[in-house]
Design a protein around this motif. Structure first.
Motif: not given
Length: 259
Positions: A59-68
């Motif tokens: 969930a944390l990684l997905e939120s970061i990738v979404l920013e990219h």
């Protein structure tokens, strides 16, 4: 006029390939920069939020990738992170793997990193496995285990001795895979030694049992020799250790899905 057109054609023939190479190189540089940013951002966020398990880490990684501008393409087949699209401008997929503490993530691009990422990582993990810290394990690594007549090992195999609290060499392998972010929980597998590499057959979402003898089950082949991941079906059979039988996957029965 004809001479000018010919000269322009020659110049374009020389310049266009160089321009394409320059654009491809620029995309690769940007991709690797994005990979580095994602990994660093995750590490900083994970130190603060301490995800603690694969679900929270994803969930944390997905939120970061979404920013990219990326999005989840699918959950990892065996690696504990997801596979993401739309970050790499060359349409590469990002395969992500957490370490055992979920404090760091490794991100690799299917377009700008060498070969099929899942197969390459699996090959690296298997070739570098070290069992010397496992109490009661008589094999220091996989290569030593396969010396002699052995050609395969099965997840449901029965061991007669050794391997400490793990109970079997298969459980030792599963524990080592898990340390590297490769999760086989709730699935059965068979590993073959083929030359200097290993091929792995892994069921999709179930453990096989003796009651499933002769049945076909959904399975993924990690063909390290040919650098491929192939989905299909495989037949369940059985083998014997002493007087006890256990279920196995028949690698030679594997049939790829029709494309």
């Amino acid at each position: 006029m004809i001479v000018v057109i010919v000269i322009l054609g020659i110049l374009l023939a020389i310049m266009v390939p160089q321009l394409i190479k320059y654009i491809d190189k620029a995309k690769a540089v940007q991709c690797r920069a994005d990979v580095s940013y994602i990994m660093k951002e995750y590490q900083i966020e994970a130190l603060e939020k301490d995800p603690g398990n694969a679900e929270a880490a994803c969930a944390l990684l997905e939120s970061i990738v979404l920013e990219h501008n990326g999005k989840l393409k699918k959950k990892g087949e065996i690696f504990n992170g997801g596979i993401y699209s739309d970050v790499c401008t060359s349409k590469g997929l990002y395969t992500c793997t957490f370490d055992s503490t979920y404090k760091t993530v490794t991100v690799t691009c299917g377009e700008h990193d060498e070969g099929q990422i899942e197969v390459k990582k699996l090959a690296d993990v298997l070739n570098n496995m070290d069992f010397t810290n496992i109490p009661g394990c008589p094999h220091p690594n996989l290569n030593e285990y396969f010396k002699g007549p052995r050609t395969s090992i099965d997840s449901e195999a029965i061991s007669v001795d050794g391997y400490g609290d793990y109970g079997s060499f298969a459980k030792v392998i599963e524990a080592k895979l898990k340390e590297q972010g490769i999760n086989t929980d709730g699935r059965s597998w068979r590993m073959y030694k083929k030359g200097d590499t290993y091929n792995l057959f892994l069921t999709d979402s179930q453990k096989i049992t003796l009651n499933m003898d002769t049945q076909k089950v959904a399975c993924t082949q990690y063909d390290i020799t040919n650098n491929k991941v192939i989905h299909g079906t495989i037949t369940v059979s059985k083998d014997k250790q002493g007087v006890e039988y256990y279920p196995i996957l028949l690698g030679e029965s594997f049939v790829p899905d029709k494309e």
